[in-house]
Design an enzyme around this catalytic site. Structure first.
Site, PDB file in Angstrom:
ATOM      1  N   LYS A 168       4.066  16.991  11.125  1.00  0.00           N
ATOM      2  CA  LYS A 168       2.997  17.512   9.826  1.00  0.00           C
ATOM      3  C   LYS A 168       2.435  15.990   9.539  1.00  0.00           C
ATOM      4  O   LYS A 168       2.674  15.408   8.951  1.00  0.00           O
ATOM      5  CB  LYS A 168       4.233  17.845   8.581  1.00  0.00           C
ATOM      6  CG  LYS A 168       2.649  18.215   7.309  1.00  0.00           C
ATOM      7  CD  LYS A 168       3.157  18.641   6.290  1.00  0.00           C
ATOM      8  CE  LYS A 168       3.384  16.918   5.646  1.00  0.00           C
ATOM      9  NZ  LYS A 168       2.258  16.140   5.424  1.00  0.00           N
ATOM     10  N   GLU A 244      11.739   5.706   5.800  1.00  0.00           N
ATOM     11  CA  GLU A 244      11.098   4.918   5.781  1.00  0.00           C
ATOM     12  C   GLU A 244      10.620   4.852   4.590  1.00  0.00           C
ATOM     13  O   GLU A 244       9.338   5.534   4.630  1.00  0.00           O
ATOM     14  CB  GLU A 244       9.701   4.564   6.537  1.00  0.00           C
ATOM     15  CG  GLU A 244      10.647   4.325   8.128  1.00  0.00           C
ATOM     16  CD  GLU A 244      11.603   3.006   8.511  1.00  0.00           C
ATOM     17  OE1 GLU A 244      11.730   2.575   7.516  1.00  0.00           O
ATOM     18  OE2 GLU A 244      11.755   3.108   9.762  1.00  0.00           O
ATOM     19  N   LEU A 245      10.841   4.284   3.422  1.00  0.00           N
ATOM     20  CA  LEU A 245       9.794   5.356   2.052  1.00  0.00           C
ATOM     21  C   LEU A 245       9.586   3.535   1.191  1.00  0.00           C
ATOM     22  O   LEU A 245       8.932   2.701   2.081  1.00  0.00           O
ATOM     23  CB  LEU A 245      11.367   5.041   1.166  1.00  0.00           C
ATOM     24  CG  LEU A 245      11.834   6.810   1.905  1.00  0.00           C
ATOM     25  CD1 LEU A 245      13.589   6.827   0.990  1.00  0.00           C
ATOM     26  CD2 LEU A 245      11.706   7.306   1.658  1.00  0.00           C
ATOM     27  N   CYS A 278       3.777  -0.062   2.603  1.00  0.00           N
ATOM     28  CA  CYS A 278       5.225  -0.757   2.098  1.00  0.00           C
ATOM     29  C   CYS A 278       5.555  -1.887   2.637  1.00  0.00           C
ATOM     30  O   CYS A 278       6.525  -2.367   1.212  1.00  0.00           O
ATOM     31  CB  CYS A 278       5.613   0.462   2.469  1.00  0.00           C
ATOM     32  SG  CYS A 278       6.077   0.200   4.264  1.00  0.00           S
ATOM     33  N   GLU A 379       6.219   0.083  -7.065  1.00  0.00           N
ATOM     34  CA  GLU A 379       4.622   0.183  -5.932  1.00  0.00           C
ATOM     35  C   GLU A 379       3.968  -0.162  -6.434  1.00  0.00           C
ATOM     36  O   GLU A 379       3.434   1.116  -7.720  1.00  0.00           O
ATOM     37  CB  GLU A 379       5.428   0.713  -5.038  1.00  0.00           C
ATOM     38  CG  GLU A 379       5.279   0.100  -3.419  1.00  0.00           C
ATOM     39  CD  GLU A 379       5.638   1.651  -2.794  1.00  0.00           C
ATOM     40  OE1 GLU A 379       5.938   2.040  -3.069  1.00  0.00           O
ATOM     41  OE2 GLU A 379       5.149   0.533  -1.114  1.00  0.00           O
TER      42      GLU A 379
HETATM   43  P1  ADP Z   1       2.263   8.539  -0.317  1.00  0.00           P
HETATM   44  O1  ADP Z   1       2.058   8.125  -1.698  1.00  0.00           O
HETATM   45  O2  ADP Z   1       1.883   7.565   0.681  1.00  0.00           O
HETATM   46  O3  ADP Z   1       0.889   9.833   0.070  1.00  0.00           O
HETATM   47  P2  ADP Z   1       3.476  10.692   0.441  1.00  0.00           P
HETATM   48  O4  ADP Z   1       5.398  10.665   0.269  1.00  0.00           O
HETATM   49  O5  ADP Z   1       3.239  12.117  -1.086  1.00  0.00           O
HETATM   50  O6  ADP Z   1       3.841   9.562  -0.445  1.00  0.00           O
HETATM   51  O7  ADP Z   1       3.387  11.441   1.493  1.00  0.00           O
HETATM   52  C1  ADP Z   1       3.907  11.128   2.626  1.00  0.00           C
HETATM   53  C2  ADP Z   1       3.882  12.155   3.362  1.00  0.00           C
HETATM   54  O8  ADP Z   1       4.622  13.338   3.234  1.00  0.00           O
HETATM   55  C3  ADP Z   1       2.648  12.839   3.673  1.00  0.00           C
HETATM   56  O9  ADP Z   1       2.980  13.140   5.163  1.00  0.00           O
HETATM   57  C4  ADP Z   1       2.582  13.772   2.662  1.00  0.00           C
HETATM   58  O10 ADP Z   1       1.887  15.286   2.980  1.00  0.00           O
HETATM   59  C5  ADP Z   1       4.445  14.299   2.540  1.00  0.00           C
HETATM   60  N1  ADP Z   1       4.930  14.999   1.804  1.00  0.00           N
HETATM   61  C6  ADP Z   1       4.177  15.351   0.310  1.00  0.00           C
HETATM   62  N2  ADP Z   1       4.942  16.281  -0.398  1.00  0.00           N
HETATM   63  C7  ADP Z   1       6.372  16.673   0.292  1.00  0.00           C
HETATM   64  C8  ADP Z   1       6.571  17.594   0.399  1.00  0.00           C
HETATM   65  N3  ADP Z   1       7.359  18.415  -0.628  1.00  0.00           N
HETATM   66  N4  ADP Z   1       7.592  18.383   1.756  1.00  0.00           N
HETATM   67  C9  ADP Z   1       6.918  17.579   2.715  1.00  0.00           C
HETATM   68  N5  ADP Z   1       6.085  16.761   2.881  1.00  0.00           N
HETATM   69  C10 ADP Z   1       5.864  16.354   1.626  1.00  0.00           C
END
Ligand code: ADP
Length: 475
Positions: A168, A244-245, A278, A379
């Protein structure tokens, strides 16, 4: 969406628009998938695993090698698409496509280096064998900031190991994901080995990925908040997890360093991808003895940065991904301003002329940054360089470690002893010593603490997709 080798619409028939962050224009639309589509993708990956996992390492390597060749031959068109969809300047997009393709080549090679062990037994009539086997179906969730390389960094090793994949991609960059999948399918991957569900609403798809018992592993790159939730769900289903956060990288200039050289490094590093990385430095620690020269050099570099549409010549900083991103940067800068930070350069949105329809924030330098300012701990993900002056080099490692994150750190010094003590003392997964690019497909990438679990790239990258099987043979 790609499900079992076919590009399809969502079962719901819905789609969503993809916007250029520099112009606000629509650049296409993609299927808006949901739980049903995610289930079909998992079914396809689960079926394909039966045959893909039986292919030889040489066959898998050959497909990845072809994918590397194809990605390399399409580098210019992929880079153009990336700039239009994600915003980074064309030169940076080209560098990312190269980095992305490096993972395909690296894991084409690593596929053939997966070996087992023949181990001793206490019994003369027994032989022990330990081998590595692919974990199974891998669910991958990727971010928008590096919309091609974050895919190959996961899919490359997964395929090399013999796993199948459901992806996804981020809702902001599905077209880069589609173009990456075109590369992989054109390289000859059988139907169902890689599948992709695009969606504007990630949670229902994430729920299926982390609850379906046919998914063996979750690999995620994104924010710490979302990674924490997904890792918890995946763990409750006993899926293997790599996440990876976020990060909050310190950039430490020691008193013996050349402040001009260090400031040039900081300027080059901080504004890459408009700070949306990041591993972007979030705290620049400069000794008071060098502060004037460092800040002067940094400011003069930052003033010269041209912000605009990444397709235009001379642009060094592109737009942020969306309005939420700009608002977050604005909030952090205002908080710092209210608490006494100096803002010698930038400090505002760019809203006129060529910036009027995009999401632009001026490259910014903050001085006198203090621990009570939100930017000191949160961040940023934007083009803001916060400078903190310190007095005591004995304490600066402790100050740098005072964060829950632990992804990247940077050090400037000419003394080998100072460099080694800093390398050993910093609690971060990636450390650049006089080096603003301590990453490569050939080395492990990942963080400690709230920055995640697991490593991507290097020799370790493939082990995230393998598990061990021991055989005891009575003979
Ligand atoms: P960013 O702040 O970099 O957008 P996110 O963590 O929101 O970071 O997004 C990273 C990925 O996680 C994207 O592919 C986003 O669609 C997905 N994502 C965000 N929320 C959810 C969720 N509740 N469940 C699954 N995937 C998610």
């Amino acid at each position: 969406m790609l499900i079992n080798g076919e590009w399809t619409e969502a079962r719901s028939g819905l789609s969503f628009e993809v916007l250029n962050p520099a112009t606000g224009e629509s650049i296409g639309s993609v299927a808006d998938g949901g739980a049903e589509d995610a289930l079909l993708a998992i079914t396809a990956a689960h079926d394909a695993f039966k045959t893909w996992s039986k292919t030889t390492a040489y066959e898998r390597s050959a497909v990845l090698y072809r994918a590397w060749e194809i990605m390399t031959s399409r580098a210019d068109e992929l880079a153009h698409l990336m700039t239009v969809e994600q915003g980074k300047p064309l030169k940076a997009s080209k560098a990312e496509v190269k980095y992305a393709s490096d993972f395909l080549l690296w894991f084409a090679e690593e596929a053939k280096r997966v070996v087992g062990e023949w181990l001793p037994s206490q019994r003369p009539d027994q032989r022990f064998l330990s081998v590595k086997v692919p974990v199974g179906v891998v669910a991958a969730i990727t971010p928008w900031n590096y919309p091609i390389s974050m895919l190959t960094r996961k899919i490359g090793p997964a395929l090399a190991a013999g796993c199948t994949v459901v992806l996804k991609p981020a809702e902001a960059t599905p077209l880069c994901a589609k173009a990456t999948f075109d590369v992989l399918t054109d390289a000859g991957l059988p139907d169902g080995v890689i599948n992709m569900v695009t969606t504007s609403n990630p949670a229902p798809v994430g729920d299926i990925f982390t609850s379906d018992p046919r998914v063996a592993k979750l690999t995620f790159t994104g924010s710490t908040a979302v990674g924490r939730v997904l890792a918890a769900k995946a763990a409750s289903n006993l899926q293997r997890v790599s996440v990876e956060l976020g990060g909050h990288a310190p950039f430490i200039v020691f008193p013996d360093a050349d402040p001009v050289h260090a400031a040039k490094g900081a300027a080059a590093l901080k504004f890459l991808n408009a700070g949306q990385a990041c591993i972007s430095p979030n705290r620049l620690y400069v000794p008071s003895s060098l502060a004037d020269l460092f800040q002067e050099t940094l400011c003069s570099r930052v003033e010269r940065l041209q912000t605009g549409n990444g397709l235009h010549d001379g642009v060094g900083v592109g737009p942020l991904i969306n309005e939420v991103a700009v608002a977050k940067v604005e909030t952090q800068v205002e908080d710092a301003r209210n608490k006494g930070a100096g803002i010698p350069v930038g400090g505002m949105r760019l809203v006129n002329g060529e910036h009027s329809n995009g999401h632009f924030y001026a490259p910014t330098v903050l001085t006198d940054v203090k621990p009570e300012m939100s930017i000191y701990r949160e961040e940023t993900f934007g083009p803001v360089a916060p400078v903190i002056t310190y007095e005591d080099p004995e304490q600066v490692i402790e100050m740098a470690n005072d964060t829950n994150y632990g992804l990247a750190a940077y050090v400037y010094t000419k003394e080998i002893g100072v460099a080694m003590r800093a390398f050993e003392g910093l609690r971060f997964g990636i450390i650049g010593i006089n080096d603003v690019n301590p990453t490569s497909a050939s080395v492990p990438f990942g963080g400690m603490g709230d920055s995640g679990i697991g490593r991507e790239g290097g020799h370790e990258g493939i082990s995230e997709y393998l598990e061990t099987k021991t055989g005891g043979f009575a003979i």
